[in-house]
Design an enzyme around this catalytic site. Structure first.
Site, PDB file in Angstrom:
ATOM      1  N   LYS A  56       0.561  -1.304  -0.038  1.00  0.00           N
ATOM      2  CA  LYS A  56      -0.043  -0.011   0.129  1.00  0.00           C
ATOM      3  C   LYS A  56       0.784   1.460  -0.009  1.00  0.00           C
ATOM      4  CE  LYS A  56      -4.030  -2.169   2.312  1.00  0.00           C
ATOM      5  NZ  LYS A  56      -4.988  -2.259   3.347  1.00  0.00           N
TER       6      LYS A  56
ATOM      7  N   LYS B 150      -7.525 -10.221  -5.862  1.00  0.00           N
ATOM      8  CA  LYS B 150      -8.653 -10.239  -4.884  1.00  0.00           C
ATOM      9  C   LYS B 150      -9.641  -9.124  -5.328  1.00  0.00           C
ATOM     10  CE  LYS B 150      -9.943 -10.495   0.045  1.00  0.00           C
ATOM     11  NZ  LYS B 150      -9.429 -10.380   1.498  1.00  0.00           N
TER      12      LYS B 150
ATOM     13  N   LYS C  35     -12.200  -2.811  -2.825  1.00  0.00           N
ATOM     14  CA  LYS C  35     -12.952  -1.772  -2.977  1.00  0.00           C
ATOM     15  C   LYS C  35     -11.962  -0.756  -3.524  1.00  0.00           C
ATOM     16  CE  LYS C  35     -13.965  -1.932   1.534  1.00  0.00           C
ATOM     17  NZ  LYS C  35     -14.506  -1.445   2.605  1.00  0.00           N
TER      18      LYS C  35
END
Length: 439
Positions: free
Chosen positions: A208, A297, A300
């Protein structure tokens, strides 16, 4: 003493005794009503006795997690940890309680089919088996840039989707993470005992941080400690985790052991504050992948909305996304071929949304054996639309009554705080903090 006064005193004694006996009997039959009566009686007869939260006993009409938190730090029939004694597992004498499970999803972004099939649907099934706490983890949501106005609305929407999907507030505790202040306070305490190199090993931070670049905040680096605080506060025995969260659960266990070793050893004559949580493995096949990449995966945070099916997408949007999703040029449909991850993903989704119809892998393979993608995609789209329709309908009903949602979250926060505040106090006692009113 005059006979009349003596008779009245005897009569009053009998009446009070009868009232107490009836209340105790009521507790045995209906814990919530019984304790409410007992609390009412005590508040009139003995004003100096006050309990910090009867909500854990009465808000859902049952004993919530076998936790009672008196202001004095002691309660007859309940184990507490005070001045280095007793136990952190707290249970009613002579009774057994279900294992406690804590689960949560970030509110930012739209909850999607992967969140539902991989997590929320299984939470619903587990409500009767475990004592469940479901949290909207809004504190985790601010570790990345966010819109404050959207955060407020998305927090409410996430809670409403929990309810629409089948989370029952009469069986489980539903609350918002930031409404229980112990989360942030325990995080700081755990920060002070967590070695920095433990966090530097976290794979998700590295991934991230690359996306956020130079603007990456300390919160993203530290959020595994907040996650550990979330779990440890509630003495959760089990935590539902996927493969991508196993490293964080192991970190939580390491932090708990380090804290207990430092502050709850034999020299300190204090029992352990935190328990070691175990993984509650999610059902095989529940992992839902991106519609545009069968090896990633469903997320969102993915920039392309076409990579996911949001729980509130319209039927037309769902059909368009499935129509455009990535497939391959191979003939026929098959499961578990490493060279065809998108095929496996779409078949897994079809199996998951038709499970109630009794379909199995074998029956689905027979059904789709002669199909090409042009025939299968409409079949899959119809199945997904039909599966999500009752959830969407229930969501609209819930959102029409904001006071109902707020009432559930208010009671949930009180129930959660009753447990979390006790654990936090044990941790502060173990670390040597001076607390007002405690010796």
């Amino acid at each position: 003493m005059p006979k009349a006064a003596l008779s009245f005193l005897l009569f009053a004694t009998v009446m009070v005794s009868s009232l107490l006996m009836a209340t105790v009997a009521s507790v045995a039959r209906r814990p919530a009503a019984g304790f409410a009566s007992l609390g009412s009686c005590f508040s009139r007869a003995v004003p100096t006795i006050a309990f910090a939260s009867f909500s854990t006993l009465s808000s859902n009409g049952r004993i919530r997690g076998n936790w009672l938190r008196p202001f004095s730090g002691r309660s007859r029939g309940f184990a507490t940890m005070n001045s280095g004694s007793s136990s952190s597992s707290s249970a009613i004498e002579g009774g057994e309680r279900k294992k406690r499970v804590l689960s949560g999803v970030q509110p930012t972004g739209s909850l999607h089919l992967g969140n539902y099939l991989g997590a929320i649907r299984q939470w619903v099934k587990n409500q009767d088996e475990y004592e469940s706490l479901f949290c909207v983890v809004d504190l985790h949501a601010i570790t990345a840039p966010h819109d404050p106005k959207r955060l407020r609305q998305e927090t409410i929407e996430a809670a409403a989707l929990y309810l629409a999907a089948g989370i029952d507030p009469s069986k489980s505790t539903v609350f918002v993470q930031s409404h229980v202040l112990a989360h942030t306070e325990l995080t700081w305490l755990l920060n002070c005992v967590t070695p920095m190199n433990w966090l530097e090993r976290m794979i998700q931070f590295k991934e991230k941080a690359v996306k956020q670049g130079e603007n990456v905040g300390v919160g993203l680096f530290d959020y595994p400690v907040l996650m550990a605080a979330d779990i440890l506060l509630y003495q959760a025995e089990l935590v539902p985790v996927g493969e991508d969260q196993r490293q964080h659960l192991e970190l939580t266990r390491d932090i708990a052991r380090r804290f207990n070793d430092q502050f709850c050893n034999k020299k300190a004559k204090r029992r352990k504050v935190f328990r070691d949580p175990e993984a509650l493995i999610v059902k095989e096949g529940a992992r839902v992948m991106s519609l545009l990449d069968g090896t990633s995966k469903m997320s969102k945070s993915a920039e392309n909305d076409g990579s996911r099916i949001n729980l509130l997408d319209s039927p037309e949007t769902i059909r368009n996304k499935i129509k455009r999703c990535k497939t391959d040029m191979s003939v026929g449909l098959e499961w578990d071929n490493p060279a065809r991850p998108e095929c496996t993903n779409l078949l897994n989704i079809y199996l998951a949304v038709t499970e109630k119809e009794g379909k199995t892998k074998e029956s689905i393979l027979e059904e789709v054996e002669g199909m090409n993608w042009g025939a299968f995609k409409p079949l899959l789209a119809d199945a997904v639309v039909a599966h999500l329709e009752p959830i969407q309908r229930r969501y609209r009903e819930v959102m029409e009554d904001p006071e109902h949602i707020e009432g559930i979250l208010t009671r949930g926060a009180a129930d959660a705080d009753a447990i979390a505040s006790q654990t936090l106090q044990w941790a502060k006692d173990a670390m040597g903090f001076y607390s007002l009113g405690r010796k």
